[in-house]
Design an enzyme around this catalytic site. Structure first.
Site, mmCIF file in Angstrom:
data_model
loop_
_atom_site.group_PDB
_atom_site.id
_atom_site.type_symbol
_atom_site.label_atom_id
_atom_site.label_comp_id
_atom_site.label_asym_id
_atom_site.label_seq_id
_atom_site.Cartn_x
_atom_site.Cartn_y
_atom_site.Cartn_z
ATOM 1 N N ARG A 16 104.618 11.546 11.299
ATOM 2 C CA ARG A 16 105.907 11.604 12.897
ATOM 3 C C ARG A 16 107.602 12.647 12.024
ATOM 4 O O ARG A 16 107.435 13.507 12.534
ATOM 5 C CB ARG A 16 106.192 10.813 12.887
ATOM 6 C CG ARG A 16 106.684 10.349 14.080
ATOM 7 C CD ARG A 16 108.768 10.122 13.983
ATOM 8 N NE ARG A 16 109.088 9.441 12.711
ATOM 9 C CZ ARG A 16 110.444 9.182 11.965
ATOM 10 N NH1 ARG A 16 111.482 10.518 13.299
ATOM 11 N NH2 ARG A 16 110.889 7.998 11.965
ATOM 12 N N ASP A 17 108.089 11.427 11.064
ATOM 13 C CA ASP A 17 108.835 12.072 10.408
ATOM 14 C C ASP A 17 108.825 13.686 9.738
ATOM 15 O O ASP A 17 109.938 14.456 9.634
ATOM 16 C CB ASP A 17 110.473 10.841 9.608
ATOM 17 C CG ASP A 17 111.433 11.132 9.526
ATOM 18 O OD1 ASP A 17 111.898 12.240 9.937
ATOM 19 O OD2 ASP A 17 112.116 10.349 9.477
ATOM 20 N N HIS A 206 114.331 3.425 4.468
ATOM 21 C CA HIS A 206 114.148 4.574 4.708
ATOM 22 C C HIS A 206 115.033 5.321 4.297
ATOM 23 O O HIS A 206 116.153 5.742 4.388
ATOM 24 C CB HIS A 206 113.702 4.683 6.179
ATOM 25 C CG HIS A 206 113.564 5.812 6.573
ATOM 26 N ND1 HIS A 206 112.595 6.078 7.509
ATOM 27 C CD2 HIS A 206 114.258 6.746 6.535
ATOM 28 C CE1 HIS A 206 112.092 6.792 7.898
ATOM 29 N NE2 HIS A 206 113.275 8.043 7.546
ATOM 30 N N HIS A 208 116.461 8.873 3.243
ATOM 31 C CA HIS A 208 116.005 10.714 2.566
ATOM 32 C C HIS A 208 116.795 11.513 1.241
ATOM 33 O O HIS A 208 117.777 10.344 0.873
ATOM 34 C CB HIS A 208 116.941 11.656 3.712
ATOM 35 C CG HIS A 208 116.069 11.341 5.049
ATOM 36 N ND1 HIS A 208 115.035 11.956 6.318
ATOM 37 C CD2 HIS A 208 115.571 9.835 6.043
ATOM 38 C CE1 HIS A 208 115.102 11.458 6.738
ATOM 39 N NE2 HIS A 208 115.113 10.598 7.237
ATOM 40 N N CYS A 239 115.969 14.353 10.990
ATOM 41 C CA CYS A 239 115.885 14.225 12.192
ATOM 42 C C CYS A 239 116.561 15.581 13.081
ATOM 43 O O CYS A 239 117.336 15.875 11.803
ATOM 44 C CB CYS A 239 117.466 12.719 12.343
ATOM 45 S SG CYS A 239 116.820 12.221 13.765
ATOM 46 N N ASN A 248 112.306 13.188 4.165
ATOM 47 C CA ASN A 248 111.978 12.279 3.113
ATOM 48 C C ASN A 248 111.794 12.050 1.566
ATOM 49 O O ASN A 248 111.258 12.674 1.221
ATOM 50 C CB ASN A 248 111.345 11.114 3.916
ATOM 51 C CG ASN A 248 111.495 10.865 5.802
ATOM 52 O OD1 ASN A 248 111.174 11.379 6.188
ATOM 53 N ND2 ASN A 248 112.118 9.948 5.953
HETATM 54 C C1 LIG Z 1 115.641 8.654 24.437
HETATM 55 C C2 LIG Z 1 115.552 10.761 25.722
HETATM 56 C C3 LIG Z 1 114.497 10.624 26.203
HETATM 57 C C4 LIG Z 1 116.831 10.988 26.262
HETATM 58 O O1 LIG Z 1 117.407 12.123 27.157
HETATM 59 P P1 LIG Z 1 117.320 12.930 28.025
HETATM 60 O O2 LIG Z 1 117.872 13.590 28.339
HETATM 61 O O3 LIG Z 1 118.947 11.410 28.544
HETATM 62 O O4 LIG Z 1 116.510 11.194 28.704
HETATM 63 P P2 LIG Z 1 115.947 11.853 30.666
HETATM 64 O O5 LIG Z 1 115.726 9.879 31.349
HETATM 65 O O6 LIG Z 1 117.762 11.769 31.690
HETATM 66 O O7 LIG Z 1 114.761 12.145 31.070
HETATM 67 C C5 LIG Z 1 114.643 13.749 30.299
HETATM 68 C C6 LIG Z 1 113.575 14.200 30.990
HETATM 69 O O8 LIG Z 1 112.866 14.007 29.480
HETATM 70 C C7 LIG Z 1 111.333 13.148 29.590
HETATM 71 N N1 LIG Z 1 111.331 12.011 29.188
HETATM 72 C C8 LIG Z 1 111.970 11.125 28.880
HETATM 73 N N2 LIG Z 1 112.259 10.069 28.122
HETATM 74 C C9 LIG Z 1 111.273 10.569 27.653
HETATM 75 C C10 LIG Z 1 109.218 9.978 26.899
HETATM 76 N N3 LIG Z 1 110.095 8.935 26.512
HETATM 77 N N4 LIG Z 1 108.538 11.077 27.058
HETATM 78 C C11 LIG Z 1 108.625 11.783 27.529
HETATM 79 N N5 LIG Z 1 109.475 12.175 27.936
HETATM 80 C C12 LIG Z 1 110.876 11.936 28.779
HETATM 81 C C13 LIG Z 1 112.603 12.861 31.733
HETATM 82 O O9 LIG Z 1 111.117 12.645 32.030
HETATM 83 C C14 LIG Z 1 112.820 13.448 32.175
HETATM 84 O O10 LIG Z 1 112.123 14.884 32.975
HETATM 85 P P3 LIG Z 1 112.367 16.120 33.038
HETATM 86 O O11 LIG Z 1 112.077 15.433 34.585
HETATM 87 O O12 LIG Z 1 113.454 17.161 32.800
HETATM 88 O O13 LIG Z 1 110.761 17.088 33.944
HETATM 89 C C15 LIG Z 1 115.701 12.509 24.708
HETATM 90 O O14 LIG Z 1 116.872 11.944 23.760
HETATM 91 C C16 LIG Z 1 115.001 11.716 23.284
HETATM 92 O O15 LIG Z 1 113.858 12.082 23.443
HETATM 93 N N6 LIG Z 1 115.131 11.384 22.322
HETATM 94 C C17 LIG Z 1 114.407 11.570 20.869
HETATM 95 C C18 LIG Z 1 114.806 12.013 19.231
HETATM 96 C C19 LIG Z 1 114.357 12.402 18.804
HETATM 97 O O16 LIG Z 1 113.074 12.256 18.644
HETATM 98 N N7 LIG Z 1 114.474 11.587 17.049
HETATM 99 C C20 LIG Z 1 114.300 11.882 16.494
HETATM 100 C C21 LIG Z 1 113.672 10.571 16.204
HETATM 101 S S1 LIG Z 1 115.210 9.023 14.877
HETATM 102 C C22 LIG Z 1 114.312 9.615 13.530
HETATM 103 O O17 LIG Z 1 114.431 10.923 13.224
HETATM 104 C C23 LIG Z 1 116.012 8.214 12.650
HETATM 105 C C24 LIG Z 1 114.967 7.765 11.694
HETATM 106 C C25 LIG Z 1 113.890 7.002 12.521
HETATM 107 O O18 LIG Z 1 113.371 8.967 11.499
HETATM 108 C C26 LIG Z 1 115.299 6.868 10.876
HETATM 109 C C27 LIG Z 1 116.120 7.737 9.939
HETATM 110 O O19 LIG Z 1 116.030 8.698 8.758
HETATM 111 O O20 LIG Z 1 117.266 7.612 10.470
#
Ligand SMILES: CC(C)(COP(=O)([O-])OP(=O)([O-])OC[C@H]1O[C@@H](n2cnc3c(N)ncnc32)[C@H](O)[C@@H]1OP(=O)([O-])[O-])[C@@H](O)C(=O)NCCC(=O)NCCSC(=O)C[C@@](C)(O)CC(=O)[O-]
Length: 299
Positions: A16-17, A206, A208, A239, A248
């Site tokens: 994932r990450d 966690h 990095h 990220c 990481n």
């Molecule tokens: C949260 C949203 C979706 C908001 O994004 P948004 O653009 O505000 O969402 P929305 O509700 O307006 O939807 C926009 C489009 O996305 C679709 N959509 C909406 N939700 C989903 C979903 N769940 N699965 C699939 N599709 C989805 C939705 O259906 C729509 O599709 P369209 O009508 O345009 O075709 C977006 O910002 C997003 O996906 N963000 C994810 C970011 C991410 O993955 N970051 C990395 C993980 S966190 C991390 O790495 C940190 C961590 C955990 O490791 C710890 C650390 O080190 O800090």
């Protein structure tokens, strides 16, 4: 006294990450081969994938296929940012869910398009419902030490966010140094406070490894009583919405360090390196972590 536990648990976050930040799309079958090899190395807890918007993170677009194609073994997490992600994950038979929020508003907005408070307001009923259904919930707390946009984060702010999740009944907190800026003293101080304040809950650290302090930070967290560590095979990861965040901490280097201190993980280091060998040709940059380099020079 320098005291150490007999055992520690690695939560492998490579699939994932490790892969979410990879520019080249990795084929589903190659991810599944990587996951299978990690399982064979003795990894029993893993973040498999995330049910996020494929427009935001194209690499995770095959989340359903990843869950369907992975042998059910141990605890397997999928990350879910919202109701759609949670619903799709549960339909896909994901067993344990992780939600994620940044302490820093600016980071959270860039990562999830919501302020921290908006995220918490949206997540609360969802997490309460998951807990009613008896589902294991991990809460990932990003920018727990530093934010790439806002700088140093007050430990009180991180603890307050953790407290909310604990009040909702989550099973685990994974507390992240998202951009690899924390030092061992900061690691000890924050994890010591978290362990003291939330003795009833699982706490994972966690880290990095941007500034090469992750192993030292892990030793500090161990001293504070933490026995669960997120790590990514090959040191892959970061990220996409946190500029300056490199990979990481490398699982193989953590496992080697722990084993050499007689802290057992149940992971076979050679088989872990075999797993890294399966994914290395599919990622853009060569893997140069300490233990993997030694393994390659040997074989
Ligand atoms: C949260 C949203 C979706 C908001 O994004 P948004 O653009 O505000 O969402 P929305 O509700 O307006 O939807 C926009 C489009 O996305 C679709 N959509 C909406 N939700 C989903 C979903 N769940 N699965 C699939 N599709 C989805 C939705 O259906 C729509 O599709 P369209 O009508 O345009 O075709 C977006 O910002 C997003 O996906 N963000 C994810 C970011 C991410 O993955 N970051 C990395 C993980 S966190 C991390 O790495 C940190 C961590 C955990 O490791 C710890 C650390 O080190 O800090």
């Amino acid at each position: 006294m320098f005291s150490l536990p007999k055992n520690a648990t690695i939560i492998e976050v490579g699939p994932r990450d490790g892969l979410q930040n990879e520019g080249k799309l990795v084929k589903t079958k190659d991810k599944l081969q990587f996951i299978d090899a990690l399982q064979q190395a003795g990894i029993h807890e893993m973040e498999l994938t995330s049910f996020v918007s494929p427009k935001w993170v194209p690499q995770m677009a095959d989340a359903k296929e990843i869950v369907a194609g992975t042998k059910k073994m141990g605890r397997q997490f999928v990350l879910t940012p919202n109701k759609l992600g949670i619903d799709t994950a549960l339909e896909s038979d994901a067993q344990s869910l992780a939600v994620f929020v940044g302490v820093s508003d600016t980071f959270n907005k860039k990562n999830i398009n919501k302020t921290t408070q908006e995220s918490m307001d949206a997540l609360k009923p969802l997490v309460l419902e998951l807990k009613k259904q008896g589902i294991f919930v991990r809460a990932c707390i990003s920018t727990a030490f530093y934010c790439p946009f806002e700088g140093a984060i007050a430990p009180e702010a991180t603890i307050a966010l953790c407290r909310e999740f604990v009040d909702w009944g989550v099973d685990e907190l994974s507390v992240a140094d998202t951009i690899g800026m924390a030092n061992p003293k900061e690691s000890y101080d924050l994890f010591n406070q978290l362990v003291q304040e939330f003795p009833e809950i699982l706490i994972a650290a966690h880290f990095h490894d941007t500034r090469r302090m992750a192993l030292a930070n892990i030793v500090s967290a161990l001293q504070a009583g933490v026995t669960r560590f997120d790590a990514s095979a090959g040191g892959l990861g970061g990220c996409p919405f946190a500029p300056g965040a490199t990979g990481n901490v490398a699982t193989e280097d953590v496992v080697n360090m722990l084993h050499r201190m007689n802290v057992q993980t149940g992971i076979d280091l050679d088989l872990l390196c075999v797993a890294i060998k399966t994914i290395e040709p599919h990622v853009t940059n060569p893997v140069t972590t300490g233990m993997y380099t030694l393994y390659k020079n040997r074989s």
